[in-house]
Design a protein around this motif. Structure first.
Motif, PDB file in Angstrom:
ATOM      1  N   ARG A   1     -13.777   3.801   1.141  1.00  0.00           N
ATOM      2  CA  ARG A   1     -14.569   2.762   1.812  1.00  0.00           C
ATOM      3  C   ARG A   1     -16.053   3.097   1.739  1.00  0.00           C
ATOM      4  O   ARG A   1     -16.543   3.925   2.466  1.00  0.00           O
TER       5      ARG A   1
ATOM      6  N   LEU B   1      -4.451   8.650   3.343  1.00  0.00           N
ATOM      7  CA  LEU B   1      -3.854   7.446   3.942  1.00  0.00           C
ATOM      8  C   LEU B   1      -2.344   7.531   4.203  1.00  0.00           C
ATOM      9  O   LEU B   1      -1.786   6.647   4.853  1.00  0.00           O
ATOM     10  N   THR B   2      -1.682   8.535   3.686  1.00  0.00           N
ATOM     11  CA  THR B   2      -0.217   8.499   3.820  1.00  0.00           C
ATOM     12  C   THR B   2       0.346   9.702   4.573  1.00  0.00           C
ATOM     13  O   THR B   2       1.562   9.852   4.669  1.00  0.00           O
TER      14      THR B   2
ATOM     15  N   ASP C   1      -9.787   7.025   9.744  1.00  0.00           N
ATOM     16  CA  ASP C   1      -9.625   5.712  10.361  1.00  0.00           C
ATOM     17  C   ASP C   1     -10.823   5.435  11.271  1.00  0.00           C
ATOM     18  O   ASP C   1     -11.471   4.384  11.215  1.00  0.00           O
TER      19      ASP C   1
ATOM     20  N   LEU D   1       0.060   4.676  -1.803  1.00  0.00           N
ATOM     21  CA  LEU D   1      -1.354   4.777  -2.202  1.00  0.00           C
ATOM     22  C   LEU D   1      -2.043   5.673  -1.176  1.00  0.00           C
ATOM     23  O   LEU D   1      -2.230   5.296  -0.031  1.00  0.00           O
TER      24      LEU D   1
ATOM     25  N   SER E   1     -13.259  -2.245  -0.217  1.00  0.00           N
ATOM     26  CA  SER E   1     -12.451  -1.022  -0.112  1.00  0.00           C
ATOM     27  C   SER E   1     -11.438  -0.955  -1.247  1.00  0.00           C
ATOM     28  O   SER E   1     -11.159  -1.962  -1.910  1.00  0.00           O
TER      29      SER E   1
ATOM     30  N   ASN F   1      -7.808   6.152   0.435  1.00  0.00           N
ATOM     31  CA  ASN F   1      -8.529   4.943   0.824  1.00  0.00           C
ATOM     32  C   ASN F   1     -10.029   5.194   0.665  1.00  0.00           C
ATOM     33  O   ASN F   1     -10.570   6.119   1.275  1.00  0.00           O
TER      34      ASN F   1
ATOM     35  N   ALA G   1      -3.466   0.270  -8.247  1.00  0.00           N
ATOM     36  CA  ALA G   1      -4.391   0.416  -7.126  1.00  0.00           C
ATOM     37  C   ALA G   1      -4.618  -0.944  -6.459  1.00  0.00           C
ATOM     38  O   ALA G   1      -4.459  -1.998  -7.083  1.00  0.00           O
TER      39      ALA G   1
ATOM     40  N   CYS H   1      -7.586   1.213  -2.327  1.00  0.00           N
ATOM     41  CA  CYS H   1      -6.537   2.198  -2.061  1.00  0.00           C
ATOM     42  C   CYS H   1      -5.990   2.639  -3.408  1.00  0.00           C
ATOM     43  O   CYS H   1      -5.498   1.808  -4.188  1.00  0.00           O
TER      44      CYS H   1
ATOM     45  N   ASN I   1      -6.226  11.362   7.681  1.00  0.00           N
ATOM     46  CA  ASN I   1      -5.925   9.980   8.031  1.00  0.00           C
ATOM     47  C   ASN I   1      -6.565   9.487   9.343  1.00  0.00           C
ATOM     48  O   ASN I   1      -7.330   8.515   9.349  1.00  0.00           O
TER      49      ASN I   1
ATOM     50  N   TYR J   1      -7.134  -3.353  -4.126  1.00  0.00           N
ATOM     51  CA  TYR J   1      -8.542  -3.562  -3.784  1.00  0.00           C
ATOM     52  C   TYR J   1      -8.666  -4.723  -2.808  1.00  0.00           C
ATOM     53  O   TYR J   1      -8.122  -5.801  -3.063  1.00  0.00           O
TER      54      TYR J   1
ATOM     55  N   ARG K   1       0.826  -1.219   0.000  1.00  0.00           N
ATOM     56  CA  ARG K   1       0.000   0.000   0.000  1.00  0.00           C
ATOM     57  C   ARG K   1       0.856   1.263   0.000  1.00  0.00           C
ATOM     58  O   ARG K   1       0.307   2.365  -0.059  1.00  0.00           O
TER      59      ARG K   1
END
Ligand code: NAD
Length: 368
Positions: A105, A136-137, A247, A100, A265, A103, A275, A267, A243, A277, A97
């Motif tokens: 969802r 996400l990062t 979460d 990426l 989900s 995210n 990507a 990313c 992030n 999945y 990940r």
């Protein structure tokens, strides 16, 4: 040739991914012969075969693919045999990940399954269809300085929440684009009354909103959003947030739906990496190998793969409508069984959805 890296992993991973692939092939129809599905070991399965949770050849297959379709990794019974950094949840997942930054969802509760939700039926009577786009990062999980030092006879611990304009812009763009494929509503969640990062976040998202006049943009504080998700979940379309907030909110939203076995989900990155999945559930060792796993999360993950990596809206819709139809017919795996429902095994659920996809194409010409 389109190439998909298939990474079943451990526990129920292989069972649900097999059904996801079955339905993906049904959705592609004759075109499936031009797609290559390359399976590679990952997780404990890879440790047993190759000595590491993410072997070099698996990584090479992933990098050479157009998207990754992942099951789940991790077997708690074997955890004690490896230090945490070498366990699959860390070694394999973080490796794949990396980079990426978005995210996605979705949490969808169809009105007729309101009683599966943890919320009162009257609150979810009209169903829920919310997509959480989580950065996400960046943010608190990665910001520097971070760590613990001795202080005042005890210790001092610090984490740093940091965001740049560029990081906010790229995640906001993903969210605006996603809103355009849905109900054209975007709620940006922050804590701009207190946090400097949130003030920058709000400014950048507001500015970017001018590029998307067709998307109704609103802002909400994270504490208020946590409340509204329980009070009026049907009001939300797309939520974009940083992030840590993402979460927490995405786990909260998953509870609206009723079972982990229903939640897909994705990313996404900037295209330099394929990507990723995955269904959000883990390896469910308590039910693995017994035909009890609900494959719908993996099947809906396949729909996301078609939509977000290949812009195959029609095929994604075919899968989602097929899932709805099968659920309406009363077929249920154990985790979502209700009075009057018909209990089916993992493979039968996959067969039913694949057949329903075929039927959907009979009603809606495949060649259109
Ligand atoms: P889990 O998601 O595997 O299971 C939690 C509960 O939900 C269990 O009772 C399980 O039977 C049920 N469940 C989960 N998915 C289901 C499905 N598709 N159908 C029916 N029931 C389902 O979470 P856990 O028990 O906390 O973790 C088990 C292992 O999975 C651990 O090693 C954990 O680290 C790992 N894990 C991996 C991932 C991942 O690979 N992305 C994510 C979460 C957990």
């Amino acid at each position: 040739m389109t190439r998909i890296a298939v990474l079943p992993g451990d526990g129920i991973g292989p069972e649900v991914i097999a059904e996801g692939l079955k339905v993906l092939r049904a959705a592609l129809g004759p075109e499936a012969s031009r797609w290559e599905f390359v399976e590679a070991p990952i997780g404990w399965a890879a440790i047993d075969q190759c000595g590491s949770a993410l072997p070099e050849q698996t990584l090479a297959i992933c990098k050479g693919s157009d998207a990754m379709f992942f099951g789940a990794v991790g077997l708690p019974a074997r955890d004690a045999t490896l230090p945490p950094a070498q366990r699959p949840e860390t070694a394999a997942l973080l490796g794949l990940r990396k980079g990426l930054f978005a995210n996605l969802r979705p949490a969808i509760l169809y009105p007729e399954f309101a009683d599966l939700s943890v919320l009162r039926a009257d609150i979810v009577a009209n169903g829920v269809d919310v997509l959480i786009v989580r950065e996400l990062t960046g943010g608190l999980y990665y910001g520097q300085p971070k760590g613990r030092t001795a202080a005042d006879g005890g210790e001092r611990a610090v984490d740093t929440m940091v965001y740049t304009t560029g990081e906010i812009e790229r995640i906001a763009r993903v969210a605006f684009e996603a809103a355009r494929t849905r109900r054209h509503k975007l709620c940006s969640v922050d804590k701009a009354n207190i946090l400097a990062t949130s003030q920058l976040w709000r400014e950048v998202v507001t500015r970017l909103g001018r590029d998307y006049p067709d998307v109704a943009l609103s802002h909400m504080y994270v504490d208020s959003c946590a409340m509204q998700l329980l009070r009026n979940p049907g009001d939300f379309d797309v939520i974009v947030t940083e992030n840590t907030f993402g979460d927490i909110l995405s786990d909260e939203a998953s509870m609206l739906v009723g079972s982990l076995g229903m939640l897909p989900s994705a990313c996404l990155g900037d295209g330099s990496l394929p990507a990723f999945y995955e269904p959000i559930h883990g390896t469910a060792p308590d039910i693995a190998g017994q035909g009890k796993a609900n494959p719908l999360a993996a099947i809906l993950t396949a729909a996301m793969l078609l939509r977000y990596s290949f812009h195959r809206e029609r095929e994604a819709t075919a899968i989602e409508e097929a899932v709805k139809g099968v659920l309406r017919s009363g077929a249920r795996t154990g985790d979502i069984l209700q009075p009057g429902g018909r209990l089916v095994e993992t493979g039968e659920m996959g067969d039913l959805v694949a057949r329903a996809v075929e039927d959907w194409y009979v009603r809606n010409d495949r060649t259109l």
